[in-house]
Write a protein that holds these residues in place. Sequence first.
Motif, PDB file in Angstrom:
ATOM      1  N   MET A  81      -7.804   5.409   6.146  1.00  0.00           N
ATOM      2  CA  MET A  81      -9.021   4.908   5.526  1.00  0.00           C
ATOM      3  C   MET A  81      -8.787   4.542   4.067  1.00  0.00           C
ATOM      4  SD  MET A  81     -11.137   4.764   7.930  1.00  0.00           S
ATOM      5  CE  MET A  81     -12.545   4.306   6.953  1.00  0.00           C
ATOM      6  N   ASP A  82      -7.993   5.271   3.395  1.00  0.00           N
ATOM      7  CA  ASP A  82      -7.663   4.979   2.003  1.00  0.00           C
ATOM      8  C   ASP A  82      -6.209   4.549   1.911  1.00  0.00           C
ATOM      9  OD1 ASP A  82     -10.221   5.680   1.037  1.00  0.00           O
ATOM     10  OD2 ASP A  82      -9.643   7.813   1.094  1.00  0.00           O
ATOM     11  N   ALA A  83      -5.961   3.602   1.050  1.00  0.00           N
ATOM     12  CA  ALA A  83      -4.609   3.041   0.910  1.00  0.00           C
ATOM     13  C   ALA A  83      -3.618   4.100   0.444  1.00  0.00           C
ATOM     14  CB  ALA A  83      -4.628   1.868  -0.063  1.00  0.00           C
ATOM     15  N   ASP A  84      -2.477   4.125   1.046  1.00  0.00           N
ATOM     16  CA  ASP A  84      -1.411   5.025   0.617  1.00  0.00           C
ATOM     17  C   ASP A  84      -0.576   4.346  -0.467  1.00  0.00           C
ATOM     18  OD1 ASP A  84      -0.075   3.129   2.042  1.00  0.00           O
ATOM     19  OD2 ASP A  84       0.536   4.450   3.682  1.00  0.00           O
ATOM     20  N   SER A  85       0.507   4.996  -0.878  1.00  0.00           N
ATOM     21  CA  SER A  85       1.306   4.477  -1.993  1.00  0.00           C
ATOM     22  C   SER A  85       1.931   3.123  -1.668  1.00  0.00           C
ATOM     23  CB  SER A  85       2.401   5.480  -2.359  1.00  0.00           C
ATOM     24  OG  SER A  85       3.246   5.724  -1.239  1.00  0.00           O
ATOM     25  N   LEU A  86       2.425   2.939  -0.433  1.00  0.00           N
ATOM     26  CA  LEU A  86       3.031   1.658  -0.067  1.00  0.00           C
ATOM     27  C   LEU A  86       1.986   0.551  -0.068  1.00  0.00           C
ATOM     28  CD1 LEU A  86       5.453   2.714   2.847  1.00  0.00           C
ATOM     29  CD2 LEU A  86       6.073   1.924   0.566  1.00  0.00           C
ATOM     30  N   THR A  87       0.778   0.875   0.380  1.00  0.00           N
ATOM     31  CA  THR A  87      -0.295  -0.122   0.410  1.00  0.00           C
ATOM     32  C   THR A  87      -0.675  -0.534  -1.009  1.00  0.00           C
ATOM     33  OG1 THR A  87      -1.098   0.845   2.473  1.00  0.00           O
ATOM     34  CG2 THR A  87      -2.604  -0.628   1.298  1.00  0.00           C
ATOM     35  N   ARG A  88      -0.790   0.433  -1.906  1.00  0.00           N
ATOM     36  CA  ARG A  88      -1.128   0.120  -3.296  1.00  0.00           C
ATOM     37  C   ARG A  88       0.012  -0.658  -3.966  1.00  0.00           C
ATOM     38  NH1 ARG A  88      -5.651   2.572  -4.779  1.00  0.00           N
ATOM     39  NH2 ARG A  88      -6.377   4.346  -3.527  1.00  0.00           N
ATOM     40  N   GLN A  89       1.256  -0.386  -3.538  1.00  0.00           N
ATOM     41  CA  GLN A  89       2.389  -1.128  -4.110  1.00  0.00           C
ATOM     42  C   GLN A  89       2.296  -2.609  -3.770  1.00  0.00           C
ATOM     43  OE1 GLN A  89       6.156   0.513  -2.991  1.00  0.00           O
ATOM     44  NE2 GLN A  89       7.339  -1.203  -3.826  1.00  0.00           N
ATOM     45  N   ALA A  90       1.815  -2.944  -2.562  1.00  0.00           N
ATOM     46  CA  ALA A  90       1.701  -4.348  -2.155  1.00  0.00           C
ATOM     47  C   ALA A  90       0.609  -5.083  -2.908  1.00  0.00           C
ATOM     48  CB  ALA A  90       1.437  -4.427  -0.657  1.00  0.00           C
ATOM     49  N   LEU A  91      -0.346  -4.339  -3.532  1.00  0.00           N
ATOM     50  CA  LEU A  91      -1.383  -5.001  -4.313  1.00  0.00           C
ATOM     51  C   LEU A  91      -0.801  -5.721  -5.516  1.00  0.00           C
ATOM     52  CD1 LEU A  91      -4.174  -2.271  -4.167  1.00  0.00           C
ATOM     53  CD2 LEU A  91      -4.133  -4.458  -2.977  1.00  0.00           C
ATOM     54  N   ALA A 132       1.423  -7.888  -5.391  1.00  0.00           N
ATOM     55  CA  ALA A 132       1.946  -9.155  -4.849  1.00  0.00           C
ATOM     56  C   ALA A 132       3.402  -9.041  -4.398  1.00  0.00           C
ATOM     57  CB  ALA A 132       1.779 -10.289  -5.860  1.00  0.00           C
ATOM     58  N   VAL A 133       3.808  -7.877  -3.908  1.00  0.00           N
ATOM     59  CA  VAL A 133       5.153  -7.699  -3.349  1.00  0.00           C
ATOM     60  C   VAL A 133       5.015  -7.138  -1.937  1.00  0.00           C
ATOM     61  CG1 VAL A 133       6.217  -7.317  -5.606  1.00  0.00           C
ATOM     62  CG2 VAL A 133       5.333  -5.368  -4.311  1.00  0.00           C
ATOM     63  N   VAL A 134       6.030  -7.399  -1.156  1.00  0.00           N
ATOM     64  CA  VAL A 134       6.070  -6.840   0.198  1.00  0.00           C
ATOM     65  C   VAL A 134       6.669  -5.444   0.117  1.00  0.00           C
ATOM     66  CG1 VAL A 134       6.991  -7.097   2.533  1.00  0.00           C
ATOM     67  CG2 VAL A 134       6.328  -9.124   1.223  1.00  0.00           C
ATOM     68  N   PRO A 161       1.058  -8.697   0.928  1.00  0.00           N
ATOM     69  CA  PRO A 161      -0.162  -9.106   0.206  1.00  0.00           C
ATOM     70  C   PRO A 161      -0.780 -10.357   0.828  1.00  0.00           C
ATOM     71  CG  PRO A 161       1.783  -9.741  -1.023  1.00  0.00           C
ATOM     72  CD  PRO A 161       2.279  -8.971   0.158  1.00  0.00           C
ATOM     73  N   VAL A 162      -2.093 -10.484   0.675  1.00  0.00           N
ATOM     74  CA  VAL A 162      -2.813 -11.687   1.116  1.00  0.00           C
ATOM     75  C   VAL A 162      -3.132 -12.477  -0.150  1.00  0.00           C
ATOM     76  CG1 VAL A 162      -4.812 -12.631   2.317  1.00  0.00           C
ATOM     77  CG2 VAL A 162      -3.766 -10.461   3.080  1.00  0.00           C
ATOM     78  N   LEU A 163      -2.628 -13.702  -0.260  1.00  0.00           N
ATOM     79  CA  LEU A 163      -2.749 -14.512  -1.463  1.00  0.00           C
ATOM     80  C   LEU A 163      -3.648 -15.711  -1.208  1.00  0.00           C
ATOM     81  CD1 LEU A 163       1.015 -14.535  -2.574  1.00  0.00           C
ATOM     82  CD2 LEU A 163      -0.808 -13.055  -3.426  1.00  0.00           C
ATOM     83  N   THR A 164      -4.475 -16.013  -2.227  1.00  0.00           N
ATOM     84  CA  THR A 164      -5.285 -17.225  -2.234  1.00  0.00           C
ATOM     85  C   THR A 164      -5.200 -17.795  -3.634  1.00  0.00           C
ATOM     86  OG1 THR A 164      -6.799 -16.376  -0.549  1.00  0.00           O
ATOM     87  CG2 THR A 164      -7.573 -18.220  -1.892  1.00  0.00           C
ATOM     88  N   ALA A 165      -4.685 -19.013  -3.721  1.00  0.00           N
ATOM     89  CA  ALA A 165      -4.506 -19.657  -5.020  1.00  0.00           C
ATOM     90  C   ALA A 165      -3.726 -18.750  -5.955  1.00  0.00           C
ATOM     91  CB  ALA A 165      -5.845 -20.058  -5.623  1.00  0.00           C
ATOM     92  N   ARG A 212      -3.488 -15.701  -6.007  1.00  0.00           N
ATOM     93  CA  ARG A 212      -4.215 -14.502  -6.404  1.00  0.00           C
ATOM     94  C   ARG A 212      -4.316 -13.580  -5.200  1.00  0.00           C
ATOM     95  NH1 ARG A 212      -9.835 -13.238  -6.968  1.00  0.00           N
ATOM     96  NH2 ARG A 212     -10.293 -15.292  -6.140  1.00  0.00           N
ATOM     97  N   VAL A 213      -4.048 -12.288  -5.417  1.00  0.00           N
ATOM     98  CA  VAL A 213      -4.091 -11.297  -4.346  1.00  0.00           C
ATOM     99  C   VAL A 213      -5.545 -10.955  -4.080  1.00  0.00           C
ATOM    100  CG1 VAL A 213      -3.412  -9.003  -3.606  1.00  0.00           C
ATOM    101  CG2 VAL A 213      -1.853 -10.369  -4.993  1.00  0.00           C
ATOM    102  N   ILE A 214      -5.954 -11.146  -2.811  1.00  0.00           N
ATOM    103  CA  ILE A 214      -7.335 -10.796  -2.449  1.00  0.00           C
ATOM    104  C   ILE A 214      -7.370  -9.588  -1.526  1.00  0.00           C
ATOM    105  CG2 ILE A 214      -8.120 -13.181  -2.722  1.00  0.00           C
ATOM    106  CD1 ILE A 214      -8.029 -13.437   0.337  1.00  0.00           C
ATOM    107  N   GLY A 215      -6.194  -9.118  -1.096  1.00  0.00           N
ATOM    108  CA  GLY A 215      -6.128  -7.957  -0.205  1.00  0.00           C
ATOM    109  C   GLY A 215      -4.694  -7.783   0.308  1.00  0.00           C
ATOM    110  N   VAL A 216      -4.520  -6.795   1.148  1.00  0.00           N
ATOM    111  CA  VAL A 216      -3.212  -6.546   1.752  1.00  0.00           C
ATOM    112  C   VAL A 216      -3.386  -6.254   3.230  1.00  0.00           C
ATOM    113  CG1 VAL A 216      -2.130  -5.723  -0.372  1.00  0.00           C
ATOM    114  CG2 VAL A 216      -3.293  -4.101   1.136  1.00  0.00           C
TER     115      VAL A 216
END
Length: 438
Positions: free
Chosen positions: A88-98, A100-102, A116-120, A122-126
């Motif tokens: 339910m809450d992002a772990d360390s790897l998930t926060r690392q992808a914020l 803009a890195v895999v 990461p999910v990028l739009t223009a 810009r990271v809008i999510g992972v």
Amino acid sequence: MRRRVVHVAVVAAMIALVLLAVPLAVAIQTSSFAEARGQLERAALTAAVHVDPKFMAGDAVKLPPQERGTRVGVYDLSGRLRDGRGPMDADSLTRQALSAVVARGQSDDELVVVVPVLTADRVIGVVRASAGTENVWRRVVLAWLGLTSLALVALATGVLVARRQARTLTAPLEELSAKARAVASGDLTARADPSAIAEIDQVGRTQNTMVEHLTQLLEHERHFSANASHQLRTPLAGLQLGLEAAAGDPDANLRAAVEEALEESRHLQRTVDEVLRLARAGPGPHVLSTSRPVDDLVESVERRWQGAFAAEDRQLGFSVERASGSLLVPGRIAEQALDVLLDNALRHGRGAVKVTVREPDGAVAIDVADEGSLALDPRVVFKRGATGGAGSGIGLTLAREMAEAAGGRLTLTRATPTTFTLLLPSSSMGPAADHPQT
């Protein structure tokens, strides 16, 4: 030795298999986990494509179906799970992808890949994709089992090949050892058989050569003993009879008896010397012998043998051609050979015995003839042991060997009446009558 060969081959095969299998097992594990992470990354990227820019405004995300065992979840910038499956809450790897890195890693027995999910720009999510490691380990263990099976098959094949090669290597050596034991037990006919291994064949040929030389030495020794016994028997008997007669007759001329005994002992010494000379030199016309005039030779032989023939009431006559009487012949060999021929005529012949000395071209021929008829096959008369009977059957063989050693030959001229011809090289009498000659 066979066990040692198999042991060495098996140990070498096991070492080779371990050196090959361990790196291969590590490579299988590494590649299996790398392949699982690649699958998770593809699943995450596929899911990221389905995230619309309106996701930031709260719109729902419709994720594509995933393979069994794979969990995919979409997280917003606050690290909260918005759709799919995952923590339910992002772990360390998930926060690392914020950033803009895999992000790739492992958490709680799970392989995790976050993109990461990028739009223009810009990271809008992972998007987080994860899968349990038990499936990966199952594939790794199965691969390891297959690798182990192949290694066992290879080891079994290596053992079979090693056993076969051990038999190939050790069988000729065992056969060679058996032949050596047979020779040590007295079987001098045992010879090593050829094999398919050149080095062992070389050892076998060396052993065969050694046995051949040993056989020749032993045969030489036996022949020497038999020759010496044969040649010394008659002179010793004559010497003993002469001494016994002189000792038993009070009117005997002791000086004459002693002189006769000395002559017989000198003849015995010459006999021993000649037999030793023949034994040391071996076959071939290379035995040295002292030259002696034919007349002197005939006189000496006649003096020794007249009494023996007279005792048997048989006549012994000598005839020497005028021209041949002064020729020189190998005296000791001629004397020994004539002793053999006269002894043979006395024991096996009949009637009067006549010794004729003549001169063919460049040689002296001595014919010894009696009035009997040869009972043996002429082809075996000179074969050692052919006559048998009460004697040893070696006299004629020895006489021929002596003649050949002096560069001459002994032949059976006629079977009826029995006539043997001794042909010897000769030379004219010069200033020095005694000189070595072959």
